[in-house]
Design a protein around this motif. Structure first.
Motif, PDB file in Angstrom:
ATOM      1  N   GLY A 139       0.882  -1.255  -0.054  1.00  7.07           N
ATOM      2  CA  GLY A 139       0.014  -0.089   0.103  1.00  7.07           C
ATOM      3  C   GLY A 139       0.974   1.250  -0.217  1.00  7.07           C
ATOM      4  N   ASP A 140       1.910   1.215   0.672  1.00 11.06           N
ATOM      5  CA  ASP A 140       2.752   2.431   0.894  1.00 11.06           C
ATOM      6  C   ASP A 140       3.401   2.556  -0.594  1.00 11.06           C
ATOM      7  OD1 ASP A 140       2.166   2.709   3.433  1.00 11.06           O
ATOM      8  OD2 ASP A 140       3.963   1.786   4.225  1.00 11.06           O
ATOM      9  N   ALA A 141       3.737   1.618  -1.217  1.00 10.79           N
ATOM     10  CA  ALA A 141       4.426   1.600  -2.535  1.00 10.79           C
ATOM     11  C   ALA A 141       3.727   1.958  -3.454  1.00 10.79           C
ATOM     12  CB  ALA A 141       4.817   0.109  -3.002  1.00 10.79           C
ATOM     13  N   LEU A 142       2.149   1.763  -3.481  1.00  9.54           N
ATOM     14  CA  LEU A 142       1.181   2.469  -4.302  1.00  9.54           C
ATOM     15  C   LEU A 142       1.036   3.891  -4.040  1.00  9.54           C
ATOM     16  CD1 LEU A 142      -1.266  -0.474  -4.123  1.00  9.54           C
ATOM     17  CD2 LEU A 142      -0.297   0.289  -5.992  1.00  9.54           C
ATOM     18  N   LEU A 143       0.980   4.218  -2.873  1.00 13.70           N
ATOM     19  CA  LEU A 143       0.976   5.921  -2.622  1.00 13.70           C
ATOM     20  C   LEU A 143       2.029   6.637  -3.039  1.00 13.70           C
ATOM     21  CD1 LEU A 143      -0.159   5.515   1.227  1.00 13.70           C
ATOM     22  CD2 LEU A 143      -1.372   6.384  -0.627  1.00 13.70           C
ATOM     23  N   ALA A 144       3.223   5.826  -2.881  1.00 13.76           N
ATOM     24  CA  ALA A 144       4.501   6.579  -3.603  1.00 13.76           C
ATOM     25  C   ALA A 144       4.331   6.661  -5.118  1.00 13.76           C
ATOM     26  CB  ALA A 144       5.610   5.919  -3.008  1.00 13.76           C
ATOM     27  N   TRP A 145       3.854   5.786  -5.799  1.00 13.15           N
ATOM     28  CA  TRP A 145       3.795   5.714  -7.157  1.00 13.15           C
ATOM     29  C   TRP A 145       2.677   6.786  -7.303  1.00 13.15           C
ATOM     30  CZ3 TRP A 145       0.858   1.372  -9.839  1.00 13.15           C
ATOM     31  CH2 TRP A 145       1.052   1.159 -11.487  1.00 13.15           C
ATOM     32  N   LEU A 146       1.903   7.250  -7.002  1.00  9.96           N
ATOM     33  CA  LEU A 146       1.042   8.429  -7.076  1.00  9.96           C
ATOM     34  C   LEU A 146       1.214   9.584  -6.806  1.00  9.96           C
ATOM     35  CD1 LEU A 146      -1.046   5.999  -8.222  1.00  9.96           C
ATOM     36  CD2 LEU A 146      -3.006   7.208  -7.271  1.00  9.96           C
ATOM     37  N   LYS A 147       2.251   9.786  -5.764  1.00  6.83           N
ATOM     38  CA  LYS A 147       2.348  10.865  -4.953  1.00  6.83           C
ATOM     39  C   LYS A 147       2.782  12.203  -6.147  1.00  6.83           C
ATOM     40  CE  LYS A 147       5.121  13.409  -1.340  1.00  6.83           C
ATOM     41  NZ  LYS A 147       5.868  12.855  -0.286  1.00  6.83           N
ATOM     42  N   PRO A 148       3.937  11.944  -6.990  1.00  7.56           N
ATOM     43  CA  PRO A 148       4.390  12.984  -7.911  1.00  7.56           C
ATOM     44  C   PRO A 148       3.048  13.659  -8.810  1.00  7.56           C
ATOM     45  CG  PRO A 148       5.862  11.007  -7.903  1.00  7.56           C
ATOM     46  CD  PRO A 148       4.544  10.630  -7.277  1.00  7.56           C
ATOM     47  N   PHE A 149       2.105  12.612  -8.890  1.00  2.00           N
ATOM     48  CA  PHE A 149       1.023  13.179  -9.824  1.00  2.00           C
ATOM     49  C   PHE A 149       0.169  13.979  -9.067  1.00  2.00           C
ATOM     50  CE2 PHE A 149       2.773   9.555 -11.886  1.00  2.00           C
ATOM     51  CZ  PHE A 149       2.767   9.661 -13.080  1.00  2.00           C
ATOM     52  N   GLU A 150      -0.144  13.415  -7.853  1.00  2.00           N
ATOM     53  CA  GLU A 150      -1.008  14.148  -6.881  1.00  2.00           C
ATOM     54  C   GLU A 150      -0.301  15.571  -6.459  1.00  2.00           C
ATOM     55  OE1 GLU A 150      -3.287  10.552  -4.679  1.00  2.00           O
ATOM     56  OE2 GLU A 150      -1.239  10.998  -3.928  1.00  2.00           O
ATOM     57  N   GLU A 151       0.809  15.627  -6.307  1.00  2.00           N
ATOM     58  CA  GLU A 151       1.650  16.945  -5.896  1.00  2.00           C
ATOM     59  C   GLU A 151       1.461  17.974  -7.085  1.00  2.00           C
ATOM     60  OE1 GLU A 151       4.114  17.890  -3.204  1.00  2.00           O
ATOM     61  OE2 GLU A 151       2.891  16.424  -2.026  1.00  2.00           O
TER      62      GLU A 151
ATOM     63  N   ALA B 106       7.542  12.838 -16.311  1.00  2.00           N
ATOM     64  CA  ALA B 106       7.863  11.778 -17.369  1.00  2.00           C
ATOM     65  C   ALA B 106       8.477  10.608 -16.907  1.00  2.00           C
ATOM     66  CB  ALA B 106       8.667  12.623 -18.459  1.00  2.00           C
ATOM     67  N   LYS B 107       9.286  10.549 -15.877  1.00  2.00           N
ATOM     68  CA  LYS B 107       9.982   9.559 -15.076  1.00  2.00           C
ATOM     69  C   LYS B 107       9.276   9.032 -14.192  1.00  2.00           C
ATOM     70  CE  LYS B 107      14.107  12.311 -16.203  1.00  2.00           C
ATOM     71  NZ  LYS B 107      15.389  12.865 -15.364  1.00  2.00           N
ATOM     72  N   ALA B 108       8.066   9.390 -13.608  1.00  2.00           N
ATOM     73  CA  ALA B 108       7.302   8.947 -12.442  1.00  2.00           C
ATOM     74  C   ALA B 108       6.676   7.843 -12.697  1.00  2.00           C
ATOM     75  CB  ALA B 108       6.512  10.269 -11.940  1.00  2.00           C
ATOM     76  N   ASN B 109       6.216   7.237 -13.784  1.00  2.00           N
ATOM     77  CA  ASN B 109       5.484   6.364 -13.797  1.00  2.00           C
ATOM     78  C   ASN B 109       5.758   4.869 -13.802  1.00  2.00           C
ATOM     79  OD1 ASN B 109       2.913   4.948 -14.040  1.00  2.00           O
ATOM     80  ND2 ASN B 109       2.716   5.571 -16.258  1.00  2.00           N
ATOM     81  N   LYS B 110       6.351   4.781 -12.528  1.00  2.00           N
ATOM     82  CA  LYS B 110       6.853   3.409 -12.383  1.00  2.00           C
ATOM     83  C   LYS B 110       6.726   2.793 -10.797  1.00  2.00           C
ATOM     84  CE  LYS B 110      11.156   4.560 -15.070  1.00  2.00           C
ATOM     85  NZ  LYS B 110      12.561   4.620 -15.231  1.00  2.00           N
ATOM     86  N   LEU B 111       6.038   1.554 -10.768  1.00  2.00           N
ATOM     87  CA  LEU B 111       6.103   1.098  -9.496  1.00  2.00           C
ATOM     88  C   LEU B 111       7.328   0.339  -9.080  1.00  2.00           C
ATOM     89  CD1 LEU B 111       4.024   0.382  -7.292  1.00  2.00           C
ATOM     90  CD2 LEU B 111       3.062  -1.702  -8.797  1.00  2.00           C
TER      91      LEU B 111
ATOM     92  N   VAL C 194      -3.722  -2.759 -10.991  1.00  2.00           N
ATOM     93  CA  VAL C 194      -2.446  -2.312 -11.116  1.00  2.00           C
ATOM     94  C   VAL C 194      -2.031  -1.946 -12.656  1.00  2.00           C
ATOM     95  CG1 VAL C 194       0.178  -2.912 -11.119  1.00  2.00           C
ATOM     96  CG2 VAL C 194      -1.189  -3.154  -9.244  1.00  2.00           C
ATOM     97  N   LEU C 195      -2.809  -2.535 -13.545  1.00  2.00           N
ATOM     98  CA  LEU C 195      -2.483  -2.240 -14.919  1.00  2.00           C
ATOM     99  C   LEU C 195      -3.252  -0.907 -15.360  1.00  2.00           C
ATOM    100  CD1 LEU C 195      -1.730  -2.958 -17.883  1.00  2.00           C
ATOM    101  CD2 LEU C 195      -3.647  -4.398 -18.013  1.00  2.00           C
ATOM    102  N   LEU C 196      -4.307  -0.802 -14.696  1.00  2.00           N
ATOM    103  CA  LEU C 196      -5.348   0.117 -14.832  1.00  2.00           C
ATOM    104  C   LEU C 196      -4.420   1.472 -14.367  1.00  2.00           C
ATOM    105  CD1 LEU C 196      -9.045   0.733 -14.238  1.00  2.00           C
ATOM    106  CD2 LEU C 196      -7.631   2.313 -13.371  1.00  2.00           C
ATOM    107  N   ILE C 197      -4.073   1.521 -13.406  1.00  2.00           N
ATOM    108  CA  ILE C 197      -3.108   2.539 -12.638  1.00  2.00           C
ATOM    109  C   ILE C 197      -2.101   3.104 -13.606  1.00  2.00           C
ATOM    110  CG2 ILE C 197      -1.741   3.538 -10.784  1.00  2.00           C
ATOM    111  CD1 ILE C 197      -3.377   1.675  -8.789  1.00  2.00           C
ATOM    112  N   LYS C 198      -1.370   2.033 -14.143  1.00  2.00           N
ATOM    113  CA  LYS C 198      -0.110   2.360 -15.063  1.00  2.00           C
ATOM    114  C   LYS C 198      -0.691   3.373 -16.284  1.00  2.00           C
ATOM    115  CE  LYS C 198       3.724   0.113 -17.233  1.00  2.00           C
ATOM    116  NZ  LYS C 198       4.473  -1.055 -17.357  1.00  2.00           N
TER     117      LYS C 198
END
Length: 254
Positions: A63-75, A88-93, A114-118
């Protein structure tokens, strides 16, 4: 060329997008809000999928890894922190996603979400890229009534809450697909090609949500699907003073 793809979506939805919305959406002066809201919708779709995985399917570390994945976009969206180049470099789990030991919903929910998020984050970046190229600045906008209007009908006890939210997700994705197809012919060549390119993934997202709802319910849910179909159609076809990507029929001056 994509009518076969759209056929089940048109059957699933209870109404088509009104021509008044198409007429309004294709006006050049509405392009900024159209693209901005589209971009925000992509992030919201990713957030919804992430919430479902974190609440129902994975351990805390995942769950924490998922939050970190979205954080740059939310910021970027909520605080205007970061830049186009950084996203451009942020979409990586960065970590594998591990199911909860007691999760009743299985790996299928994780894999599909996970595929949908990506894909949604990739679409987010693609919209932002188009806006950057056209010198359309990102500005905060208010949320429309659409998603909230459906969520009001979600039951408050499990597993019905999850099932209803998955059904809502199916309708949101199906409407997005239908609306991309309806609007694309009226836009310039770049946007036309972009919106057509989104159809296949949006169609799959709708199917994934509906399949998960049926699997988790383990029973006939056609009455709930029909209810949300009626609610969704009312939101799409009724007058709406606030123009957004999923808004209803524009009223004069909206």
């Amino acid at each position: 060329m994509y009518q076969d793809l759209l056929a089940p979506i048109k059957q699933f939805l209870h109404c088509e997008t009104p021509q008044q919305w198409i007429d309004h959406a294709q006006k050049p002066q509405n392009l900024q809000v159209l693209l901005t809201d589209h971009m925000i919708c992509e992030l919201k779709a990713a957030q919804t999928a992430m919430w479902l995985i974190r609440k129902y399917a994975v351990d805390k570390a995942s769950g924490d890894a998922l939050l970190a994945w979205l954080k740059p976009f939310e910021e970027f969206i909520y605080k205007k922190n970061g830049s186009f180049a950084e996203l451009a470099k942020a979409n990586k789990l960065t970590k594998s996603i591990v199911p909860k030991a007691n999760s009743a919903y299985g790996q299928d929910l994780i894999d599909k979400m996970v595929l949908l998020i990506k894909e949604e984050l990739h679409h987010f970046y693609q919209v932002l890229e188009i806006m950057e190229a056209r010198d359309i600045p990102y500005q905060n906008i208010t949320a429309g009534r659409y998603a909230k209007g459906m969520m009001r009908h979600v039951k408050t006890h499990e597993p019905e809450t999850l099932i209803d939210k998955l059904i809502c997700g199916a309708y949101i994705e199906a409407r997005s697909c239908e609306r991309f197809a309806k609007l694309a012919p009226f836009l310039d060549d770049e946007l036309h090609k972009f919106y057509v390119s989104l159809l296949r993934s949006e169609a799959r997202h709708y199917q994934d949500y509906l399949t998960l709802a049926e699997q988790i319910a383990g029973k006939d849910i056609s009455d709930r699907v029909a209810l949300f179909g009626q609610v969704e159609a009312e939101l799409i076809s009724s007058p709406d003073e606030d123009f957004k990507f999923h808004s209803g029929c524009p009223v004069s001056g909206s």
